[in-house]
Write a protein that holds these residues in place. Structure first.
Motif, PDB file in Angstrom:
ATOM      1  N   UNK A 265     -12.964  26.068  -3.851  1.00  0.00           N
ATOM      2  CA  UNK A 265     -11.928  25.173  -3.348  1.00  0.00           C
ATOM      3  C   UNK A 265     -12.425  23.736  -3.240  1.00  0.00           C
ATOM      4  N   UNK A 266     -13.748  23.549  -3.194  1.00  0.00           N
ATOM      5  CA  UNK A 266     -14.302  22.206  -3.116  1.00  0.00           C
ATOM      6  C   UNK A 266     -13.973  21.378  -4.359  1.00  0.00           C
ATOM      7  N   UNK A 267     -13.639  22.052  -5.463  1.00  0.00           N
ATOM      8  CA  UNK A 267     -13.358  21.344  -6.708  1.00  0.00           C
ATOM      9  C   UNK A 267     -11.903  20.904  -6.810  1.00  0.00           C
ATOM     10  N   UNK A 268     -11.092  21.288  -5.833  1.00  0.00           N
ATOM     11  CA  UNK A 268      -9.670  20.973  -5.894  1.00  0.00           C
ATOM     12  C   UNK A 268      -9.383  19.511  -5.628  1.00  0.00           C
ATOM     13  N   UNK A 269      -8.256  19.028  -6.163  1.00  0.00           N
ATOM     14  CA  UNK A 269      -7.831  17.642  -5.945  1.00  0.00           C
ATOM     15  C   UNK A 269      -6.902  17.566  -4.736  1.00  0.00           C
ATOM     16  N   UNK A 270      -7.456  17.784  -3.553  1.00  0.00           N
ATOM     17  CA  UNK A 270      -6.657  17.769  -2.332  1.00  0.00           C
ATOM     18  C   UNK A 270      -7.046  16.581  -1.468  1.00  0.00           C
ATOM     19  N   UNK A 271      -6.036  15.980  -0.841  1.00  0.00           N
ATOM     20  CA  UNK A 271      -6.219  14.785  -0.026  1.00  0.00           C
ATOM     21  C   UNK A 271      -5.765  15.083   1.398  1.00  0.00           C
ATOM     22  N   UNK A 272      -6.602  14.735   2.367  1.00  0.00           N
ATOM     23  CA  UNK A 272      -6.257  14.829   3.791  1.00  0.00           C
ATOM     24  C   UNK A 272      -5.774  13.454   4.233  1.00  0.00           C
ATOM     25  N   UNK A 273      -4.596  13.414   4.858  1.00  0.00           N
ATOM     26  CA  UNK A 273      -4.066  12.134   5.351  1.00  0.00           C
ATOM     27  C   UNK A 273      -3.597  12.295   6.788  1.00  0.00           C
ATOM     28  N   UNK A 274      -4.181  11.489   7.653  1.00  0.00           N
ATOM     29  CA  UNK A 274      -3.771  11.436   9.060  1.00  0.00           C
ATOM     30  C   UNK A 274      -2.939  10.185   9.272  1.00  0.00           C
ATOM     31  N   UNK A 275      -1.733  10.361   9.813  1.00  0.00           N
ATOM     32  CA  UNK A 275      -0.882   9.220  10.157  1.00  0.00           C
ATOM     33  C   UNK A 275      -0.600   9.269  11.654  1.00  0.00           C
ATOM     34  N   UNK A 276       0.161   8.306  12.133  1.00  0.00           N
ATOM     35  CA  UNK A 276       0.495   8.308  13.559  1.00  0.00           C
ATOM     36  C   UNK A 276       1.571   9.330  13.897  1.00  0.00           C
ATOM     37  N   UNK A 277       2.113  10.031  12.857  1.00  0.00           N
ATOM     38  CA  UNK A 277       3.148  11.029  13.109  1.00  0.00           C
ATOM     39  C   UNK A 277       2.787  12.425  12.625  1.00  0.00           C
ATOM     40  N   UNK A 278       1.984  12.512  11.566  1.00  0.00           N
ATOM     41  CA  UNK A 278       1.716  13.801  10.929  1.00  0.00           C
ATOM     42  C   UNK A 278       0.305  13.873  10.379  1.00  0.00           C
ATOM     43  N   UNK A 279      -0.125  15.105  10.117  1.00  0.00           N
ATOM     44  CA  UNK A 279      -1.303  15.357   9.295  1.00  0.00           C
ATOM     45  C   UNK A 279      -0.816  16.054   8.031  1.00  0.00           C
ATOM     46  N   UNK A 280      -1.256  15.514   6.870  1.00  0.00           N
ATOM     47  CA  UNK A 280      -0.844  16.065   5.587  1.00  0.00           C
ATOM     48  C   UNK A 280      -2.054  16.604   4.837  1.00  0.00           C
ATOM     49  N   UNK A 281      -1.836  17.706   4.114  1.00  0.00           N
ATOM     50  CA  UNK A 281      -2.741  18.095   3.042  1.00  0.00           C
ATOM     51  C   UNK A 281      -1.933  17.903   1.764  1.00  0.00           C
TER      52      UNK A 281
END
Length: 349
Positions: A265-281
């Motif tokens: 899974x380390x090879x995947x193109x996934x982005x973690x994004x923290x905002x003031x409203x949500x956490x996204x993968x």
């Protein structure tokens, strides 16, 4: 003299007049002065000094913004990072200053110097920028992207000159997003022109970050979605940001992430994004567009904690979230876990 912000600022104070303040400076190479410091003072005066490894600064030249007959700039990606070439005609002499990739150099100083000259002497503005103002710019493999209120002007550095490539009407941009590449100070701008996808790989100068910030992760520290959104907010673009986010949602941290601490899974193109409203993968599609895999509202998070896993000489950091309905989420390989925890603490206080 060590080329650090503190050292340069200290040394520049020794060569200024009473009540004169340095408002910006760049470490440059020049076709006239070789290795130098180009500084701008509160008097609208440019000061060119030497940049000695040992010894004190010495003034090599000075000129007023009003004495610059013409000025333009272009940037290019070279080994190590972006270079910005500033072309000036000063008192009839053609001078090119090149701001190379270095922690003391930043795009804000380049813009301040250019705009100071344009305001002091409007006749110095090149024809294609008449009645326009450069809000900011990106250095890309294709050339420089100069953002104005209604256009993005794409140019290229070619044979010691500026070559025009393309003009993009910002009203034609129907979508945009920005996220880091995996190494260094590089970022990816994904945008759609009349719904046609385009991916632009860019670099920014250091924006006052430390050398270690550049080495350890670059763009996620230096140039996030919020910065691009602020740039576009000064333009006529109608799009506020990615469609999966609210218009008033503020990005706090964006970096690569995985669902597993070790493994494929380390090879995947996934982005973690923290905002003031949500956490996204987010998952990177073939087109370059980011699509949300998971979305966790901040107000639905009951607890959060850092995860740490050690394997021989490797330490991997992660984040565990438990929601109000007792769902557990884990994100791994987060290089900026301390920063993420700090931002989460602010949100929950």
């Amino acid at each position: 003299m060590i080329l650090t912000h503190k050292s340069v600022e200290k040394n520049l104070k020794t060569i200024t007049e009473d009540n004169e303040l340095i408002t910006g400076f760049l470490a440059v190479k020049s076709n006239v002065h070789k290795r130098s410091i180009l500084a701008l003072s509160s008097f609208g005066k440019f000061i060119v000094t030497n940049a000695p490894f040992l010894g004190k600064l010495k003034i090599k030249d000075t000129f007023l913004a009003t004495e610059v007959e013409s000025v333009d700039f272009v940037s290019e990606i070279k080994m190590g990072g972006p270079y910005v070439h500033i072309f000036m005609k000063i008192k009839g002499e053609d001078v090119r200053f090149t701001a190379f990739f270095h922690p003391v150099n930043n795009d804000a100083s380049v813009n301040e110097m250019i705009q100071t000259i344009y305001k002091a002497n409007p006749s110095a503005i090149p024809g294609y920028l008449k009645d326009k103002e450069v809000i900011d710019y990106l250095t890309t493999k294709e050339g420089i992207y100069k953002l104005t209120a209604n256009e993005i002007i794409v140019q290229k550095y070619s044979k010691d000159s500026i070559e025009d490539k393309e003009i993009i009407n910002v009203k034609d941009i129907t979508y945009f997003d920005v996220y880091p590449q995996k190494m260094g100070s590089k970022g990816i701008l994904y945008f759609e022109i009349n719904e046609q996808a385009r991916v632009v790989k860019f670099e920014k100068t250091t924006e006052d970050q430390s050398v270690m910030s550049i080495i350890s992760g670059g763009t996620s520290v230096m140039f996030g979605l919020g910065k691009l959104a602020n740039m576009f907010s000064d333009s006529e673009i109608k799009v506020k940001g990615p469609s999966y986010m609210d218009d008033d949602e503020a990005e706090l941290v964006t970096e690569f992430a995985t669902k597993k601490s070790m493994g494929i899974d380390e090879l995947g193109n996934k982005i973690f994004r923290l905002t003031d409203k949500n956490i996204y993968l987010l998952k990177k599609e073939r087109s370059g567009k980011l699509e949300p895999i998971e979305k966790i509202p901040i107000n639905n998070i009951k607890t959060y904690q850092q995860l740490t896993k050690r394997n021989k000489d490797t330490t991997v950091y992660g984040l565990e979230l438990v929601t109000n309905d007792n769902e557990t989420y884990k994100f791994w390989n987060l290089d900026y876990i301390d920063w993420i925890l700090e931002e989460l603490k602010k949100l929950f206080n």
